[in-house]
Design a protein around this motif. Sequence first.
Motif, PDB file in Angstrom:
ATOM      1  N   GLN A 139     -45.084 -13.998 -51.692  1.00  0.00           N
ATOM      2  CA  GLN A 139     -45.875 -12.984 -50.992  1.00  0.00           C
ATOM      3  C   GLN A 139     -46.448 -13.540 -49.702  1.00  0.00           C
ATOM      4  N   LYS A 140     -46.689 -12.647 -48.797  1.00  0.00           N
ATOM      5  CA  LYS A 140     -47.371 -12.969 -47.534  1.00  0.00           C
ATOM      6  C   LYS A 140     -46.528 -13.792 -46.571  1.00  0.00           C
ATOM      7  N   THR A 141     -45.255 -13.802 -46.762  1.00  0.00           N
ATOM      8  CA  THR A 141     -44.423 -14.637 -45.886  1.00  0.00           C
ATOM      9  C   THR A 141     -43.506 -13.798 -45.007  1.00  0.00           C
ATOM     10  N   GLY A 142     -43.674 -12.480 -45.042  1.00  0.00           N
ATOM     11  CA  GLY A 142     -42.833 -11.615 -44.209  1.00  0.00           C
ATOM     12  C   GLY A 142     -41.741 -10.916 -44.999  1.00  0.00           C
ATOM     13  N   THR A 143     -41.898 -10.827 -46.317  1.00  0.00           N
ATOM     14  CA  THR A 143     -40.824 -10.230 -47.134  1.00  0.00           C
ATOM     15  C   THR A 143     -40.644  -8.741 -46.851  1.00  0.00           C
ATOM     16  N   THR A 144     -41.741  -8.048 -46.538  1.00  0.00           N
ATOM     17  CA  THR A 144     -41.606  -6.608 -46.272  1.00  0.00           C
ATOM     18  C   THR A 144     -40.820  -6.384 -44.972  1.00  0.00           C
ATOM     19  N   TYR A 175     -56.703 -11.503 -38.726  1.00  0.00           N
ATOM     20  CA  TYR A 175     -57.704 -12.191 -39.552  1.00  0.00           C
ATOM     21  C   TYR A 175     -58.652 -12.997 -38.676  1.00  0.00           C
ATOM     22  N   PHE A 208     -42.654  -7.439 -34.112  1.00  0.00           N
ATOM     23  CA  PHE A 208     -41.406  -6.721 -33.858  1.00  0.00           C
ATOM     24  C   PHE A 208     -41.312  -5.529 -34.799  1.00  0.00           C
ATOM     25  N   LYS A 210     -49.581  -4.360 -43.205  1.00  0.00           N
ATOM     26  CA  LYS A 210     -48.761  -5.522 -42.805  1.00  0.00           C
ATOM     27  C   LYS A 210     -49.056  -5.866 -41.357  1.00  0.00           C
ATOM     28  N   GLY A 211     -49.240  -7.124 -41.118  1.00  0.00           N
ATOM     29  CA  GLY A 211     -49.511  -7.583 -39.760  1.00  0.00           C
ATOM     30  C   GLY A 211     -50.955  -7.384 -39.382  1.00  0.00           C
ATOM     31  N   ARG A 212     -51.824  -7.773 -40.302  1.00  0.00           N
ATOM     32  CA  ARG A 212     -53.255  -7.589 -40.019  1.00  0.00           C
ATOM     33  C   ARG A 212     -53.803  -8.760 -39.206  1.00  0.00           C
TER      34      ARG A 212
HETATM   35  N1  LIG Z   1     -42.456  -7.418 -38.068  1.00  0.00           N
HETATM   36  C1  LIG Z   1     -43.539  -7.624 -38.827  1.00  0.00           C
HETATM   37  N2  LIG Z   1     -44.459  -6.655 -39.002  1.00  0.00           N
HETATM   38  C2  LIG Z   1     -45.548  -6.870 -39.757  1.00  0.00           C
HETATM   39  N3  LIG Z   1     -45.805  -8.024 -40.392  1.00  0.00           N
HETATM   40  C3  LIG Z   1     -44.910  -9.018 -40.246  1.00  0.00           C
HETATM   41  C4  LIG Z   1     -43.740  -8.860 -39.472  1.00  0.00           C
HETATM   42  N4  LIG Z   1     -43.039 -10.003 -39.510  1.00  0.00           N
HETATM   43  C5  LIG Z   1     -43.736 -10.843 -40.262  1.00  0.00           C
HETATM   44  N5  LIG Z   1     -44.857 -10.265 -40.721  1.00  0.00           N
HETATM   45  C6  LIG Z   1     -45.833 -10.939 -41.574  1.00  0.00           C
HETATM   46  O1  LIG Z   1     -45.615 -10.500 -42.915  1.00  0.00           O
HETATM   47  C7  LIG Z   1     -46.851 -10.598 -43.575  1.00  0.00           C
HETATM   48  C8  LIG Z   1     -46.794  -9.818 -44.828  1.00  0.00           C
HETATM   49  O2  LIG Z   1     -45.914 -10.494 -45.688  1.00  0.00           O
HETATM   50  P1  LIG Z   1     -45.262  -9.795 -46.916  1.00  0.00           P
HETATM   51  O3  LIG Z   1     -44.625  -8.567 -46.498  1.00  0.00           O
HETATM   52  O4  LIG Z   1     -44.415 -10.781 -47.579  1.00  0.00           O
HETATM   53  O5  LIG Z   1     -46.572  -9.469 -47.756  1.00  0.00           O
HETATM   54  S1  LIG Z   1     -46.597  -8.844 -49.223  1.00  0.00           S
HETATM   55  O6  LIG Z   1     -46.387  -9.890 -50.149  1.00  0.00           O
HETATM   56  O7  LIG Z   1     -45.606  -7.822 -49.299  1.00  0.00           O
HETATM   57  O8  LIG Z   1     -47.963  -8.296 -49.356  1.00  0.00           O
HETATM   58  C9  LIG Z   1     -47.851 -10.108 -42.588  1.00  0.00           C
HETATM   59  O9  LIG Z   1     -49.093 -10.664 -42.911  1.00  0.00           O
HETATM   60  P2  LIG Z   1     -50.326  -9.775 -43.375  1.00  0.00           P
HETATM   61  O10 LIG Z   1     -50.841  -9.093 -42.173  1.00  0.00           O
HETATM   62  O11 LIG Z   1     -51.296 -10.722 -43.919  1.00  0.00           O
HETATM   63  O12 LIG Z   1     -49.871  -8.774 -44.377  1.00  0.00           O
HETATM   64  C10 LIG Z   1     -47.281 -10.617 -41.265  1.00  0.00           C
HETATM   65  O13 LIG Z   1     -47.897 -11.817 -40.895  1.00  0.00           O
END
Ligand SMILES: Nc1ncnc2c1ncn2[C@@H]1O[C@H](COP(=O)(O)OS(=O)(=O)O)[C@@H](OP(=O)(O)O)[C@H]1O
Length: 854
Positions: A607-612, A796, A776, A792-794
Motif C-alpha cells: 500500500q501507499k506505493t502508487g498501486t492505484t 502531507y 500525472f 490519492k496524491g495528498r
Molecule cells: N499519478 C498519481 N496520482 C496520484 N497518486 C499517485 C500517482 N502516482 C503515484 N501516486 C502515489 O500513490 C500513492 C497512493 O498509493 P496507493 O495507490 O498504492 O495507495 S493505496 O494503498 O491504494 O491506499 C499516493 O500517495 P497518497 O497521497 O498518500 O495516497 C501518491 O503518492
Amino acid sequence: MSSSVEEEEESVGCFRSRKRGPALPLQNGAVVGSPAIPSISPGVPGDSWSAVGSIADKSRVQLGPAACGGGWAPWKVRRGTVMLLFRNWFVKRRWPVLVLRAAATDALRRLRRDVVQIVHRHSSLAAARQVVCILLAVAIAVLLVIGSDDSTVGEQIRVVGEASGAAAALVPLALTGDETPVSPTSHQTAARLRLDPRALLFVDSPYSRTGRDIAMWLVANRIRYKTEVLGKSLPVLTYEDKGKFGVVIFENVMRYLNMDSWHRSILDRYMIEYHVGMIGFMPTAQEEIGPSFRFEKLGHFPLLFQPRLRISDRCQVDGIDRVLFGAPLNFWLHRLIFLDALSFLSRGRLSVPLMRYIQLDIDDIFVGKQGIRLTRDDVIELLAAQDRLKRVIDGFRYNLGFSGHYFHHGSRAEDEGDDMLIVAPHHSGVYPVHEELYSIWKEVWDIKVTATEEYPHLKPPRLRRGFVYRGIQVLPRQTCGLYTTNLFYDSYPGGKARLDNMIRGGELFQTIVANQFSVFMTHMSNYGNDRLALYTFESVFKFLRCWTNLEFRTVPPVELANRYFRTHPDERDPVWESPCHDKRHREIWSPLKTCSRLPNLLVLGPQKTGTTALYAFLSMHPSVQSNRQSPDTFEETQFFSGRNYLRGLDWYMSFFPEEADYLFEKSANYFDGDVVPKRAHALVPKADLIVTAKEAAVGDKALRDLRNRCLYPGLYAHHLERWLQHFPPQQLHIVDGEALKLNPVVVMNSLQKELNITPFFDYANHLSFDSRKGFFCKVDGEKRTRCLGKSKGRKYPPMDEHSAAFLKRYYMSGNVALEKLLKRLGYAIPAWLKEDLAELPTQNESFRGASPDG
Ligand SMILES: Nc1ncnc2c1ncn2[C@@H]1O[C@H](COP(=O)(O)OS(=O)(=O)O)[C@@H](OP(=O)(O)O)[C@H]1O
C-alpha cells in the motif's frame, strides 16, 4: 510369484496369500530360513557401552558383550552383519536388528538384508572429529561386512534402550536427570520440553537429491523443518531458553565433519546442552569420503559397502547421540528407521503417533455389467475378509457407496449379491469444486463429510491434504493402486511385481505409514473377479503389522473427519489449484467454466506505493483488462489474502471478464501476506507479479498505529524473499514507485515490454502532468486530464524529526538487504534507496552485510 517364494512369504506372516478363497489369517510368524527374532547378547549391566548383537538366519552371527576400553569386540559375522538399536518406537520391536547378508535379488530377501544406522556416543569434543571418522567407518563396516565370510569386525556399540521379544536382553540405557524416559516404551524425556518440534536439515544445495528426499519424507509425515545450506553462518539455534530444533540432520555427514571448528563447536554445544541428537547420511560419491575408503555397490541393494574393515572405538563420550545412515533415504526401511531416529534423537519431541485411522470405500457397488458384478460367493468372501481385517483394524467395516439406478442389474447370482450388501451414502468428485453439488449436498442431505483423491492433485499421493468447504469436511483420499477399471493380478498394469512392490514397502505402504488418516477407494468389481482388492488390503496390513508398531482403527466417517481436522487444524482452509493445468481436472470441471478467467498478472502492492496509479495506467492499455471492482474490499478482490479466499474459485473468477487478452488484478495487501505467495502460486503459477517499491511513507498518524499496517510491508527484501520461494525471479517485476510518480510514461512503456503485452501502447500520448493535481493523469478524448480521486496524491505536512529518525532506524537493515537483493536480481538501485543508504552512519557499515530479515 513362484510357489516357494509364496510359501516363504506366507510363513513369514507378512503377506497375504494370492490364492482365491479365504485369506490367510493375519498373524505374525517367523521368517523362513531365518528365525527372524534375533538373539541378543547382553551387554555389561550399568555400562553405557555394550555390544548389541543379533541375527539369526544361516549367517550365524555371534556377538559377544563388549566392555568399554576392552579393545575389539568379538563380533563374528558370517555372511551378514548387524546394526544396533535404540528403543524402537516405530519399527516393530521384534525386528530390531536388521540383517545384511550376501547379495540376492528378490525384494523379500532384500528387506531382511538391510542395515542402516548406528547409534553412537563417542569421543570428547577434542577428539570428536577423529572419532566421528571412526564412527563413520563403523557405520560403513556395519553396512558392509558382507561377502567376507567369517570376517571379524570388532567394535563396541552402545546399546541405547531396550528392545522387546528376543531382544529383551539388551541393556537399558543408563539415563540420568532429564534424560530419563517418561515411559519405558517411548523416547520421551523431560528434555523434550526445551525443544521445538522442528528439525534442522543441512543440505549441500537446494537441489541435492538426498536432501530433497529427506525433505519430502518430513513433509509427508508433517514434520516441520528448516532447510539450511551450510555456508558461512549457522541459523539461530535458540530463543529465550528454548532450543529451536529437536534434531539436526546432515544430508551429507562429511559436511559436519569438515565444518570449521568454530561453527562445529557451536553446533555441538547446542546438541549437548539441549540433548539434541544428530542424523547423518553418508555421501555416495567416493571423492566425498576420501581415497582410503573403497566402496562397492551391491547389485540392487541400496547400500554401499566396503569389505573387510576392522573397526575400533575408543569409548569416549561427548554426549551427542548420532545416527548414521550408510545410504540415502530411498529405501522404505531406511524411512521407517529414520522416523525412529527422529523420535529417539529429539527425546520424543518428533515422535509420530502410532495410531492410523483407515477407511476403505467401495464405490459404485451396483455399477457394472453382468459378468463383473459381485456374486453371492464374492460377497461372502468380502464379509469374511472384513472379519479378518477387523482383527488388525479395530472396528473395521467397509464404507459403501452406491448408485440406486444400477441396483439389481446383474445375473441372478449377482442380484443376490446386491441384496446382501448394506449400503450407506458415499460421495466423490468433489474437486475441482462444483458449487451446485455442495449446495445440493447441504440442502438435501445435510452432508457433512466426503473424500476426494483430486485435491490437491499431488504426487506422491501421500502428500494429499484435506480441506473444509461450505461446512463440508473433505478428506484426502489416497491411492491404493486399484482404480476404477477392472484389474486382475496377473495382468496388473506394469506387472504384478509393481503391485506387490507398492504393498511391500512401496507407495501404498508408505502412504499408510506417513498419514494418520488414510481413505482408500476402489470399485466393486475388484472385490469380485480375482478379488484383487482383498489381496491388496489384507497384504498391506499384514505387512504393516509385520514391520511396524502401528495400530489401526476404523471409525464412522463423520467421526473420522472430526478427528482429522482436530489433528490437522491448519489444513481446514483449502488451497485452490487451477483446474486448467491438469487434463483430468479440466474434464471434471464444469464445461461452463473457462480457464481464461484467471489473471495473468497480479499487482501485489504494498500500500501507499502508487498501486492505484499503476492499476489505472495498466487498464488504459487496449489489450489489458482488470478485475471488476469489489464494493466490499476497497475495490480490490483481496482474494488470496483474507476471508474472501474461502468464498471459492467461482467467486474469484466472477470478477474477471470472459474474454480478454491479458487480465490482471491489484490488491495492495497481497505483498506482505504470509500465505499469499503460496496460494497465488497454487492458482496462477505462471502469473507475472508486480511490486511497487517506494521509500516507506507515513502520514500524520501515530507511528505505533502504523507500525503493522504501514511499516511492516516496507521491509521489502523480507517479503520479496518469501515470494521468491514460490515464484521464479523472471516472473517478479519490481517497479520504482518514485519513478512511477515522477515519470510514469517511461515506466509504463518499459513495463509493457517486460510483460510482453502487445500491441505497443505509447503512454506518452495518454498521460500528462496535471499541475493542479501535482501528478500525472490520464488524457481523455478532449485533451483534458482525468486524475485519480482526492484520496490519492495528498499533500502531507513535513515529518517531524523524531518520526523521521525512527523510520530511518526501523528500515536501516531492511534497506541494506533490499539493495543486496536488487543487485542480485539485476535491478538498478532506485534513487530514494541510494539516498537512504548514503545517509547511513559509518559505524553502521556492518549493516550492509545484514541478512534480508534484518
Ligand atoms: N499519478 C498519481 N496520482 C496520484 N497518486 C499517485 C500517482 N502516482 C503515484 N501516486 C502515489 O500513490 C500513492 C497512493 O498509493 P496507493 O495507490 O498504492 O495507495 S493505496 O494503498 O491504494 O491506499 C499516493 O500517495 P497518497 O497521497 O498518500 O495516497 C501518491 O503518492
